[in-house]
Design an enzyme around this catalytic site. Structure first.
Site, PDB file in Angstrom:
ATOM      1  N   ASP A 278      -8.533  -6.200   4.523  1.00 29.83           N
ATOM      2  CA  ASP A 278      -7.744  -7.391   4.809  1.00 29.83           C
ATOM      3  C   ASP A 278      -7.532  -7.672   6.292  1.00 29.83           C
ATOM      4  O   ASP A 278      -7.852  -8.755   6.803  1.00 29.83           O
ATOM      5  CB  ASP A 278      -6.392  -7.324   4.087  1.00 29.83           C
ATOM      6  CG  ASP A 278      -5.675  -5.988   4.293  1.00 29.83           C
ATOM      7  OD1 ASP A 278      -6.248  -5.070   4.905  1.00 29.83           O
ATOM      8  OD2 ASP A 278      -4.528  -5.865   3.806  1.00 29.83           O
ATOM      9  N   GLU A 371       1.408  -4.840  -7.554  1.00 33.06           N
ATOM     10  CA  GLU A 371       0.375  -4.360  -6.641  1.00 33.06           C
ATOM     11  C   GLU A 371      -1.022  -4.785  -7.077  1.00 33.06           C
ATOM     12  O   GLU A 371      -1.862  -5.104  -6.245  1.00 33.06           O
ATOM     13  CB  GLU A 371       0.441  -2.836  -6.532  1.00 33.06           C
ATOM     14  CG  GLU A 371      -0.455  -2.231  -5.473  1.00 33.06           C
ATOM     15  CD  GLU A 371       0.010  -2.497  -4.054  1.00 33.06           C
ATOM     16  OE1 GLU A 371      -0.652  -2.010  -3.114  1.00 33.06           O
ATOM     17  OE2 GLU A 371       1.042  -3.180  -3.864  1.00 33.06           O
ATOM     18  N   THR A 475      -0.710  -7.589  12.318  1.00 36.10           N
ATOM     19  CA  THR A 475      -0.681  -7.398  10.878  1.00 36.10           C
ATOM     20  C   THR A 475       0.588  -6.696  10.425  1.00 36.10           C
ATOM     21  O   THR A 475       0.914  -6.702   9.245  1.00 36.10           O
ATOM     22  CB  THR A 475      -1.923  -6.606  10.412  1.00 36.10           C
ATOM     23  OG1 THR A 475      -2.090  -6.767   9.011  1.00 36.10           O
ATOM     24  CG2 THR A 475      -1.803  -5.136  10.759  1.00 36.10           C
TER      25      THR A 475
END
Length: 578
Positions: A278, A371, A475
């Site tokens: 990601d 999740e 992030t």
């Protein structure tokens, strides 16, 4: 990353071109009911943050993270990313991880007194000369990023934070930590080991497996450290790793999830936009914004188009084999929820909104975001039914609201806040949720709850910190300022069609196709020579390379006679108006 001009306004972005525009008041700002809601909700989020922070300081500090159910602590920095909990040190007693992660949140919420107290304590007590094997990626985004960001905030004269007692101690700590990272990059490929002992370096028989995020998401923090210290070694190491990683992509411009740092071979070929990959995509575009390098943009453009081609299925994103593009796993993971926020940065607002609504629909279905959710079977993953207070959906909600000013996103934020208070709040802080079907709690308050979840929710309702400022967020949610001094030359190209050549008497000059065009164009022919004459409405940009800090640095467009504005990346252009 946002840049709020002094004038009233809101901005949107053109697809694959970073470009804010002039702000204008939205319904949610003009309607006193929405203004009252934003004030009420920002105070509610502030109370959430301090409930988490005060309990950490009471029951866990100076250890790493709070265990809110038992009101104790965990020294978790050595456990982050260590799924099997191997090689845990015996003498490690914490590094005040949650305090480091909370520094920028304290500033954003206006608590300068507590920020200064925290900075002075860390300056006098924090050390990295410890026998602790840590995950390089996690320590980089949490600790190094927290220190670098807090140093910048502490030395920003406009903040008026530290009054005479700050002597760059946080930067010294960051420099020391960065130097302890460097032995991890001493591999045949330049890709760093996932694990490093802060005192002894790379341990004997250390694992050579790492993730794409682990070696491709270091450039913001280490690049900023190099700019602040003047030592290029940190940025050089991160940049070498990133370039090597990009060189390992498939012919489809896709990357796998895990790899071997010594051989450069892929271990896991299946990939997506979630765990393990990601932040790699996130850091390409944010590194371009922060440092202005055109190679970051070219990498991101290719990678983004590949994601949209091979991973996207309607509003969802599945996983696929990097070699063939064939779908492998049809699943939603909570970490993917950052993606709409990234799409806002590049102006793909329609896709961002569509994807965001799908994530929120899952949130509404369970009360929080699990999740892992199996898209093909429309059911929860049997073993990954937890929600550890992750920030990604709140993050994307924040970006989309400020891009669109649609008050629906305020309602989404309110729903997130209400769910957190209903399901996760306990007397000793905020607990993670072990099972979203039963709302059984887990005794852990992650540091990112204060660094990101509370921060993005607060900024959704109160963005006063961002007014007249230009930041990107790492992030881990740590703000870094976009400074002209950190930028390199104007990138040579964004999109090929976005550039043109303008002939001068001396040489061909490459400039933006959105600038230096004729308004209205009148072509005068004299023999074999054609000459375009501009009307008096055209006002050139202040700088020939079209760089800018504020809208006033930009002139008037030569074709439409419309005023040009300064983009988030710091370039003048004729951007899309709402």
């Amino acid at each position: 990353m946002f840049r709020f001009p002094r004038n009233c306004g809101t901005w949107v972005l053109i697809f694959l071109v970073i470009s804010p525009t002039i702000f204008c008041k939205s319904m949610s700002e003009l309607d006193p009911r929405w203004a009252a809601k934003k004030r009420r909700m920002s105070e509610k989020v502030r109370n959430m943050f301090y409930h988490a922070y005060d309990n950490y300081m009471t029951y866990a500090f100076p250890h790493d993270e709070l265990k809110p159910l038992t009101k104790t602590y965990t020294d978790s920095l050595v456990e982050l990313g260590n799924l099997k909990l191997e090689r845990l040190p015996q003498e490690y007693n914490g590094s005040a991880l949650t305090l480091v992660e909370s520094l920028s949140s304290l500033v954003i919420m206006g608590n300068n007194t507590e920020f200064e107290r925290a900075v002075l304590w860390l300056s006098e007590n924090l050390t990295f000369d410890i026998d602790a094997r840590i995950n390089l990626f996690e320590c980089n985004i949490r600790v190094l990023g927290g220190l670098v960001s807090a140093h910048i905030l502490a030395t920003d004269s406009t903040n008026r934070l530290i009054q005479g007692n700050y002597k760059n101690q946080l930067l010294s700590l960051a420099d020391d930590l960065g130097r302890r990272f460097l032995p991890a990059f001493d591999t045949p490929t330049g890709l760093p080991y996932a694990w490093i002992n802060l005192k002894y370096g790379v341990m004997e028989n250390e694992t050579t497996e790492t993730s794409t995020s682990g070696c491709g998401s270091l450039i913001l923090e280490m690049g900023a450290l190099s700019r602040l210290t003047g030592d290029p070694s940190f940025e050089s190491a991160a940049l070498r790793a990133l370039r090597k990683l990009w060189g390992m992509r498939s012919s489809l411009n896709l990357l796998g999830t895990t790899l071997d740092v010594e051989t450069g071979d892929w271990i896991e070929y299946s990939s997506g936009i979630g765990a393990g990959v990601d932040s790699f995509y996130e850091y390409l575009i944010k590194a371009h914004i922060l440092f202005g390098r055109d190679d970051f943009w070219r990498m991101f453009q290719s990678a983004y188009l590949a994601v949209q081609k091979y991973f996207r299925h309607g509003s969802w994103y599945h996983e696929a084999d990097m070699r063939t593009g064939q779908a492998t796993y049809w699943q939603l993971t909570s970490l993917q929820a950052f993606w709409p926020g990234l799409q806002v940065l590049i102006g793909d607002i329609t896709a961002a909104n569509s994807s965001h609504r799908e994530f929120f629909s899952i949130w509404e279905k369970f009360g929080v975001l699990p999740e892992r959710y199996l898209l093909d079977r429309q059911m929860l993953h049997p073993t990954e039914k937890y929600y550890p207070l992750r920030p990604e959906l709140a993050e994307s909600t924040f970006y989309l609201y400020h891009a669109t000013k649609d008050p629906w996103y305020l309602e989404v934020g309110e729903s997130i806040v209400d769910s957190l208070n209903l399901y996760a709040k306990v007397e000793g802080g905020f607990a993670s949720i072990r099972d979203v079907t039963t709302m059984e709690l887990e005794d852990h308050q992650h540091s990112f709850f204060l660094a990101e979840t509370c921060k993005y929710l607060y900024l959704l309702f109160d963005d006063s910190f961002l007014v007249d400022r230009n930041y990107i967020f790492t992030t881990e949610g740590h703000p870094l300022p976009v400074l002209s001094a950190w930028h390199e030359r104007l990138p040579e190209t964004y999109i090929p069609s976005n550039w043109t050549f303008v002939e001068s008497e001396q040489k061909a000059k490459r400039v933006s196709a959105m600038s230096l065009q004729v308004c209205p164009a009148i072509t005068l022919k004299s023999g074999h020579v054609s000459e375009k004459v501009e009307s008096v409405c055209h006002i050139p940009d202040v700088r020939e390379d079209h760089r800018c800090l504020v809208d006033e640095d930009c002139g008037t467009d030569a074709i439409s006679c419309r005023r040009r504005s300064c983009s988030m990346a710091g370039y003048c252009g004729l951007w899309l108006f709402i």
